[in-house]
Design a protein around this motif. Structure first.
Motif, PDB file in Angstrom:
ATOM      1  N   GLU A  61      -5.060  11.921  11.129  1.00 56.91           N
ATOM      2  CA  GLU A  61      -4.151  13.131  11.519  1.00 56.91           C
ATOM      3  C   GLU A  61      -3.516  12.202  12.916  1.00 56.91           C
ATOM      4  O   GLU A  61      -4.059  11.857  13.829  1.00 56.91           O
ATOM      5  N   GLU A  62      -2.112  12.275  12.652  1.00 58.23           N
ATOM      6  CA  GLU A  62      -1.261  11.635  13.542  1.00 58.23           C
ATOM      7  C   GLU A  62      -1.670  10.363  14.292  1.00 58.23           C
ATOM      8  O   GLU A  62      -1.701  10.117  15.399  1.00 58.23           O
ATOM      9  N   GLY A  63      -1.861   9.705  13.235  1.00 55.69           N
ATOM     10  CA  GLY A  63      -2.426   8.320  13.677  1.00 55.69           C
ATOM     11  C   GLY A  63      -3.714   8.017  14.211  1.00 55.69           C
ATOM     12  O   GLY A  63      -4.004   6.957  14.612  1.00 55.69           O
ATOM     13  N   ARG A  64      -4.539   9.128  14.254  1.00 63.17           N
ATOM     14  CA  ARG A  64      -5.963   9.064  14.745  1.00 63.17           C
ATOM     15  C   ARG A  64      -6.926   9.142  13.496  1.00 63.17           C
ATOM     16  O   ARG A  64      -6.827  10.007  12.717  1.00 63.17           O
ATOM     17  N   VAL A  65      -8.163   8.756  13.826  1.00 65.60           N
ATOM     18  CA  VAL A  65      -9.412   9.197  12.763  1.00 65.60           C
ATOM     19  C   VAL A  65      -9.740  10.452  13.137  1.00 65.60           C
ATOM     20  O   VAL A  65     -10.505  10.448  14.364  1.00 65.60           O
ATOM     21  N   ALA A  66      -9.655  11.541  12.292  1.00 65.17           N
ATOM     22  CA  ALA A  66     -10.012  12.973  12.580  1.00 65.17           C
ATOM     23  C   ALA A  66     -11.453  13.091  12.470  1.00 65.17           C
ATOM     24  O   ALA A  66     -12.334  13.565  12.882  1.00 65.17           O
TER      25      ALA A  66
ATOM     26  N   LYS B 288      -1.694   6.502   6.911  1.00 61.65           N
ATOM     27  CA  LYS B 288      -2.501   5.786   5.849  1.00 61.65           C
ATOM     28  C   LYS B 288      -1.958   4.454   5.148  1.00 61.65           C
ATOM     29  O   LYS B 288      -2.699   3.660   5.106  1.00 61.65           O
ATOM     30  N   SER B 289      -0.628   4.430   4.966  1.00 64.98           N
ATOM     31  CA  SER B 289      -0.119   3.274   4.241  1.00 64.98           C
ATOM     32  C   SER B 289       0.072   2.203   5.280  1.00 64.98           C
ATOM     33  O   SER B 289      -0.104   0.876   5.025  1.00 64.98           O
ATOM     34  N   THR B 290       0.208   2.574   6.512  1.00 63.35           N
ATOM     35  CA  THR B 290       0.297   1.569   7.590  1.00 63.35           C
ATOM     36  C   THR B 290      -1.052   1.131   7.983  1.00 63.35           C
ATOM     37  O   THR B 290      -1.044  -0.370   7.843  1.00 63.35           O
ATOM     38  N   LEU B 291      -2.104   1.465   7.796  1.00 56.65           N
ATOM     39  CA  LEU B 291      -3.418   1.025   7.675  1.00 56.65           C
ATOM     40  C   LEU B 291      -3.819  -0.124   6.583  1.00 56.65           C
ATOM     41  O   LEU B 291      -4.083  -1.197   6.937  1.00 56.65           O
ATOM     42  N   ALA B 292      -3.250   0.455   5.318  1.00 55.24           N
ATOM     43  CA  ALA B 292      -3.342  -0.499   4.312  1.00 55.24           C
ATOM     44  C   ALA B 292      -2.412  -1.664   4.647  1.00 55.24           C
ATOM     45  O   ALA B 292      -2.821  -3.032   4.234  1.00 55.24           O
ATOM     46  N   ASP B 293      -1.073  -1.749   5.115  1.00 54.31           N
ATOM     47  CA  ASP B 293      -0.356  -2.856   5.540  1.00 54.31           C
ATOM     48  C   ASP B 293      -0.789  -3.622   6.501  1.00 54.31           C
ATOM     49  O   ASP B 293      -0.570  -4.972   6.385  1.00 54.31           O
ATOM     50  N   LEU B 294      -1.672  -3.242   7.315  1.00 51.25           N
ATOM     51  CA  LEU B 294      -2.469  -4.086   8.447  1.00 51.25           C
ATOM     52  C   LEU B 294      -3.267  -4.776   7.746  1.00 51.25           C
ATOM     53  O   LEU B 294      -3.506  -6.016   8.144  1.00 51.25           O
ATOM     54  N   ILE B 295      -4.039  -4.336   6.796  1.00 51.98           N
ATOM     55  CA  ILE B 295      -5.197  -5.099   6.266  1.00 51.98           C
ATOM     56  C   ILE B 295      -4.451  -6.130   5.212  1.00 51.98           C
ATOM     57  O   ILE B 295      -5.239  -7.341   5.269  1.00 51.98           O
ATOM     58  N   VAL B 296      -3.531  -5.815   4.484  1.00 48.79           N
ATOM     59  CA  VAL B 296      -2.822  -7.132   3.905  1.00 48.79           C
ATOM     60  C   VAL B 296      -1.969  -8.070   4.536  1.00 48.79           C
ATOM     61  O   VAL B 296      -1.638  -9.002   4.063  1.00 48.79           O
ATOM     62  N   ARG B 297      -1.864  -7.844   6.081  1.00 48.05           N
ATOM     63  CA  ARG B 297      -1.204  -8.562   7.002  1.00 48.05           C
ATOM     64  C   ARG B 297       0.188  -8.484   6.700  1.00 48.05           C
ATOM     65  O   ARG B 297       0.662  -9.632   7.144  1.00 48.05           O
ATOM     66  N   PHE B 298       0.780  -7.434   6.563  1.00 44.89           N
ATOM     67  CA  PHE B 298       2.269  -7.289   6.566  1.00 44.89           C
ATOM     68  C   PHE B 298       2.783  -7.006   8.001  1.00 44.89           C
ATOM     69  O   PHE B 298       3.921  -7.414   8.330  1.00 44.89           O
ATOM     70  N   TYR B 299       1.716  -6.388   8.849  1.00 41.84           N
ATOM     71  CA  TYR B 299       1.998  -6.514  10.296  1.00 41.84           C
ATOM     72  C   TYR B 299       0.653  -6.903  11.001  1.00 41.84           C
ATOM     73  O   TYR B 299      -0.231  -6.928  10.453  1.00 41.84           O
TER      74      TYR B 299
ATOM     75  N   THR C  10     -15.997   1.930  -2.156  1.00 39.06           N
ATOM     76  CA  THR C  10     -14.911   2.570  -2.220  1.00 39.06           C
ATOM     77  C   THR C  10     -14.552   3.621  -1.095  1.00 39.06           C
ATOM     78  O   THR C  10     -15.342   4.445  -0.676  1.00 39.06           O
ATOM     79  N   THR C  11     -13.535   3.068  -0.161  1.00 36.56           N
ATOM     80  CA  THR C  11     -13.208   3.840   1.014  1.00 36.56           C
ATOM     81  C   THR C  11     -11.762   4.441   0.836  1.00 36.56           C
ATOM     82  O   THR C  11     -10.720   3.776   0.513  1.00 36.56           O
ATOM     83  N   ALA C  12     -11.725   5.709   1.062  1.00 37.88           N
ATOM     84  CA  ALA C  12     -10.572   6.479   0.838  1.00 37.88           C
ATOM     85  C   ALA C  12      -9.986   6.963   2.199  1.00 37.88           C
ATOM     86  O   ALA C  12     -10.445   7.361   3.053  1.00 37.88           O
ATOM     87  N   PHE C  13      -8.548   6.825   2.190  1.00 36.75           N
ATOM     88  CA  PHE C  13      -7.905   7.384   3.406  1.00 36.75           C
ATOM     89  C   PHE C  13      -7.179   8.553   2.842  1.00 36.75           C
ATOM     90  O   PHE C  13      -6.351   8.867   1.810  1.00 36.75           O
ATOM     91  N   VAL C  14      -7.234   9.804   3.842  1.00 37.57           N
ATOM     92  CA  VAL C  14      -6.979  11.071   3.314  1.00 37.57           C
ATOM     93  C   VAL C  14      -6.209  11.445   4.700  1.00 37.57           C
ATOM     94  O   VAL C  14      -6.524  11.372   5.814  1.00 37.57           O
TER      95      VAL C  14
ATOM     96  N   GLN D 160      -3.467   5.186  16.647  1.00 39.09           N
ATOM     97  CA  GLN D 160      -3.862   5.099  18.027  1.00 39.09           C
ATOM     98  C   GLN D 160      -5.501   4.930  18.046  1.00 39.09           C
ATOM     99  O   GLN D 160      -6.065   5.893  17.441  1.00 39.09           O
ATOM    100  N   ASN D 161      -6.030   3.873  18.465  1.00 38.83           N
ATOM    101  CA  ASN D 161      -7.506   3.774  18.883  1.00 38.83           C
ATOM    102  C   ASN D 161      -8.258   3.773  17.549  1.00 38.83           C
ATOM    103  O   ASN D 161      -9.266   4.749  17.369  1.00 38.83           O
ATOM    104  N   ILE D 162      -7.987   3.326  16.518  1.00 39.57           N
ATOM    105  CA  ILE D 162      -8.498   3.372  15.196  1.00 39.57           C
ATOM    106  C   ILE D 162      -9.716   2.495  15.129  1.00 39.57           C
ATOM    107  O   ILE D 162      -9.674   1.166  15.287  1.00 39.57           O
TER     108      ILE D 162
END
Length: 616
Positions: free
Chosen positions: A582-587, A413-424, A402-406, A391-393
């Motif tokens: 956290e819950e799909g948002r950048v905390a 986290k993995s969904t963001l990576a999948d968007l960058i690879v253009r799986f979605y 090096t950028t880390a997702f926590v 949501q609203n990333i």
């Protein structure tokens, strides 16, 4: 002439329900147009020879049984004189007709063979084309398609169902060949006696009406057979892929029951279909044989005795009818068999359809190298319409850093990576690479400059050498060895029975988890990626193996843009930027040490992990 005939036949087929239901499959016939045209021509020539042989037989029989009667004429002068020898003596006429009959039969079987051979070639080409189209379809659909479709169902379609389609096309080809021969025999029969021909058509027409009801039921059962086969294949594949879990869970009896149930279902519906299909042939044979006997007796008493038809002509007519009877039976069998394969045709057609599947549209811009950054602007994403995963990333991933997702499991986290690879594709918002919308970039050019090392590393059933050099051509042995050495994989590969030539088994079953990870790192090193994505690459490993993997990853990360999804915070302490989800948002986001000093969300994760490690 041949091409025109082929086009006319195609135009006729397109108007039928059969074409409408199977257009996606039959569209591949255009790649075998010349071969199919020859098959049609040879089949028609074989049918013509069949009809000619009936006329020759009548003349041959008359010459033997009634030599004093006037010879039978074709009404074509040069044929009567040169071939039938109507002006020659009886002996010469019989010899000429004998030679003509033999020549006609030889040509009939030659053309029949050529027609079948060309048809087989065309069907093989279409089957090969279908497999390739299905593979292209599976390559082009979005990853989300695989999350909602069982692997066993896909395997059943691309292998078993395509073979059934090939069988269905062979049945259609057989029906065409037999059908043209039936038409030729009908012409010969009408030439001999139109009265008997009409009676024959009425008889076989009535039988076809009865057979049609059986064929419809066989068609309905074919869909049940296809459904049962899909479930059987899916269940079998799930057991094979999950055999370790089955054994570890002690659920052999449960899996046996599941397998037995699906196997019994396949047996049940297949048996029903076969029993009904097998009923068609004996019914038709018995009924048609009885009808022919009755018709012969009536024809002899009513037509021959009254002089309306000669006995030799009646014999020739019965010969043609006798030859046509099995052909009609085969045609009805073809109807039955084709109906039994409708389920497979429908399954393959549905797989080829594009309007009901998700796709990732390709762009036109070639990606060469990251120049500035990867930026997400107000990105939302959901797998379905019920809940947003992201949501609203809005964030930026700078080049060479090096950028880390926590975040907790399910934070996105993995969904963001999948968007960058253009799986979605993002549901809304934009994902930019150097200011260019990712939708406009050619997918393969982007992915070829990326490497992904994840926790669930896939190892192909190939040699260690082939796995490391996967997808790359003209790679030297020294480059492969260097990549393996940098990934700390060289020692265990050399220890394998055949070194780099050792087959690693299905999904790398011969290797441990850490060894599979190092194969994946060596593969990534050899690709020399511009962008590297590490998706919890060191989780679920023992401490010694984790140290080796972490050392390899540090070598792999040098000089590259790295996106890492972290499970253990110690692995990202040197990251240039940390983004907490956290819950799909950048905390929160920032430098690792700065975020720790702020004692915010990252500090909470740090404390939780520290306490957990202390308690172990």
């Amino acid at each position: 002439m041949i091409s025109r005939l082929y086009i006319l036949i195609c135009q006729f087929i397109k108007t039928t329900r059969f074409w409408k239901e199977n257009a996606l499959i039959l569209s591949g016939l255009r790649y075998s147009q010349s071969t199919l045209s020859l098959a049609v021509l040879f089949s028609i020539l074989a049918a013509i020879c069949s009809a000619v042989s009936v006329g020759c037989l009548a003349s041959f029989l008359q010459g033997l049984t009634n030599p004093s009667e006037p010879p039978i004429r074709s009404r074509i002068e040069w044929v009567d004189i040169m071939l039938l020898g109507t002006q020659a003596d009886v002996a010469t006429r019989v010899y000429r007709i004998s030679a003509l009959l033999i020549a006609t039969l030889c040509l009939q079987y030659l053309f029949f063979y050529l027609g079948k051979a060309k048809t087989k070639t065309a069907i093989l080409r279409l089957t090969n084309h279908l497999r390739k189209r299905l593979f292209d379809q599976l390559q082009s659909v979005s990853i989300s398609f695989y999350s909602s479709t069982k692997t066993g169902v896909l395997m059943n379609t691309i292998r078993a169902e395509v073979n059934q389609v090939s069988t269905a096309l062979e049945v259609l080809a057989t029906a065409f060949i037999q059908g043209t021969t039936v038409v030729a025999y009908l012409f010969a029969m009408f030439y001999i006696s139109w009265q008997l021909s009409v009676v024959s058509l009425v008889i076989f027409g009535l039988l076809s009406v009865i057979i049609s009801s059986l064929v419809r039921r066989v068609r309905e059962l074919s869909f049940e057979v296809t459904k049962a086969n899909k479930q059987f294949t899916a269940t079998s594949l799930e057991f094979i892929n999950g055999v370790r879990t089955v054994r570890a869970s002690g659920t052999n009896d449960f899996e046996r029951d599941r397998f037995y149930q699906t196997s019994d279902k396949v047996n049940e519906v297949t048996d029903k279909k076969q029993m009904l299909a097998l009923l068609v042939d004996p019914f038709l044979q018995g009924a048609s044989s009885g009808m022919v006997i009755i018709m012969t007796a009536i024809a002899f008493n009513q037509l021959v005795s009254n002089g309306q038809i000669k006995s030799t002509a009646l014999i020739a007519f019965l010969f043609a009818l006798n030859r046509m009877g099995p052909l009609v039976t085969q045609l009805n069998n073809c109807r039955t068999q084709f109906s039994s394969l409708q389920g497979s045709l429908q399954t393959v057609t549905e797989m080829l359809q594009r309007d009901d599947k998700p796709y990732i549209p390709d762009g036109q811009i070639e990606f060469t190298r990251l120049q500035q950054s990867i930026d997400l602007v107000s990105v939302d994403f959901s797998y379905n319409e019920e809940k947003k995963v992201l949501q609203n990333i809005t964030l930026s991933i700078p080049k060479g850093k090096t950028t880390a997702f926590v975040g907790e499991s399910g934070a996105g986290k993995s969904t963001l990576a999948d968007l960058i690879v253009r799986f979605y594709l993002p549901t809304s918002g934009k994902l930019l690479i150097d200011g260019t919308d990712l939708r406009n970039i050619r997918i393969d050019s982007l992915r070829q400059r990326m490497a992904v090392v994840s926790q669930d590393t896939f190892v192909f059933h190939a040699s260690a050498r082939e796995n490391i050099a996967y997808g790359l051509r003209n790679i030297s042995d020294s480059d492969i060895f260097d990549a393996a050495a940098q990934a700390n994989a060289l020692d265990f590969i050399k220890a394998l029975p055949y070194g780099f030539e050792t087959q690693l088994g299905d999904r790398g079953v011969r290797l441990s988890g850490g060894q599979r990870q190092r194969i994946a790192i060596a593969r990534a090193l050899l690709r020399n990626p511009d962008i590297l994505i590490l998706d919890e690459a060191t989780s679920a490993l023992d401490s010694v193996t984790e140290m080796l993997i972490q050392e390899s990853l540090e070598k792999l990360s040098r000089g590259r843009t790295v996106i890492t999804i972290a499970h253990r915070l110690s692995t990202i302490a040197q990251a240039d930027k940390v983004i907490v989800l956290e819950e799909g948002r950048v905390a929160e986001q920032g430098n690792y040490h700065e975020l720790i000093e702020k004692r915010g969300r990252l500090w909470n994760y740090h404390q939780a992990q520290y306490c957990a490690e202390q308690s172990v």
